[in-house]
Design a protein around this motif. Structure first.
Motif, mmCIF file in Angstrom:
data_model
loop_
_atom_site.group_PDB
_atom_site.id
_atom_site.type_symbol
_atom_site.label_atom_id
_atom_site.label_comp_id
_atom_site.label_asym_id
_atom_site.label_seq_id
_atom_site.Cartn_x
_atom_site.Cartn_y
_atom_site.Cartn_z
ATOM 1 N N ILE A 154 24.334 -22.294 43.665
ATOM 2 C CA ILE A 154 25.417 -22.173 44.635
ATOM 3 C C ILE A 154 26.248 -20.975 44.206
ATOM 4 N N ASP A 155 26.284 -19.964 45.077
ATOM 5 C CA ASP A 155 26.957 -18.700 44.767
ATOM 6 C C ASP A 155 26.465 -18.127 43.438
ATOM 7 N N GLY A 156 25.158 -18.243 43.200
ATOM 8 C CA GLY A 156 24.551 -17.675 41.998
ATOM 9 C C GLY A 156 24.661 -18.527 40.756
ATOM 10 N N LYS A 157 25.388 -19.637 40.814
ATOM 11 C CA LYS A 157 25.538 -20.504 39.646
ATOM 12 C C LYS A 157 24.585 -21.687 39.775
ATOM 13 N N ASP A 194 23.001 -20.356 53.986
ATOM 14 C CA ASP A 194 24.289 -19.657 53.865
ATOM 15 C C ASP A 194 25.406 -20.494 54.424
#
Length: 194
Positions: A154-157, A194
């Motif tokens: 989620i958002d790169g994490k 997204d």
């Protein structure tokens, strides 16, 4: 679903101490191990140690080993039960003295723990060799875990996901996409939301 091993042997302090040492050694090797032990007294109780959480349960009808494992220990790698020695799962015979040698007669016995070797085709371990037995269990009696198949970011994490949740996500998405043209192909699946 965890692997399951049943322990055959006399229920006493010697078995409890040995099992405690085995549990610690397996956990030190990175395994998540649950224990199912007979409850104290003559009731139908069981002690379930689900990887650190210990529950004392009294059941109206004694549940089977598979039911207990699925209900309380789904996220573990291994369940060891002393409360179900007659189950048709892989067994380890704990034989503290010669009077108990008949315990090894079960064809499901894959390892024998006794002070001296027996004439038995199963692997033999001395009671103090919990390290050797733990290595045998991890190498020979439990399936090798596949590397994580599902990653969620989620958002790169990256979010941590337990193995059984990975299975649910992978199987659900593959099942839904099988109905699409070309969705039944094997390989890496990527979904972006997204």
């Amino acid at each position: 679903m965890p692997s399951i091993i049943c322990i055959k042997g006399p229920q006493n302090a010697g078995l409890d101490n040995w099992l405690s040492g085995l549990h610690k050694e397996l956990c030190a090797r990175g395994m998540k191990v649950g224990l199912i032990l007979p409850g104290a007294g003559t009731g139908r109780g069981m002690v379930l140690n689900t990887g650190g959480l210990i529950l004392q349960r009294l059941f109206d009808d004694e549940p089977g080993l598979m039911e207990l494992s699925e209900r309380y220990m789904a996220g573990l790698d291994l369940v060891i039960s002393c409360a179900h020695p007659g189950d048709k799962k892989v067994k380890i015979a704990f034989i503290p003295d010669a009077a108990c040698e008949a315990l090894a007669d079960d064809p499901g016995v894959k390892a024998v723990v006794s002070p001296a070797p027996l004439e038995h085709p199963a692997a033999w371990f001395a009671p103090e060799d919990v390290s050797g037995l733990a290595a045998f269990i991890t190498d020979s009696l439990t399936p090798k875990r596949e590397p994580a198949r599902v990653r969620v970011l989620i958002d790169g994490k990256r979010l941590p996901i337990k193995d059984f949740i990975q299975d649910i996500l992978a199987n659900t998405n593959r099942g839904m996409l099988n109905s699409l043209r070309g969705g039944d192909k094997k390989g890496k699946l990527e979904i972006y939301i997204d």
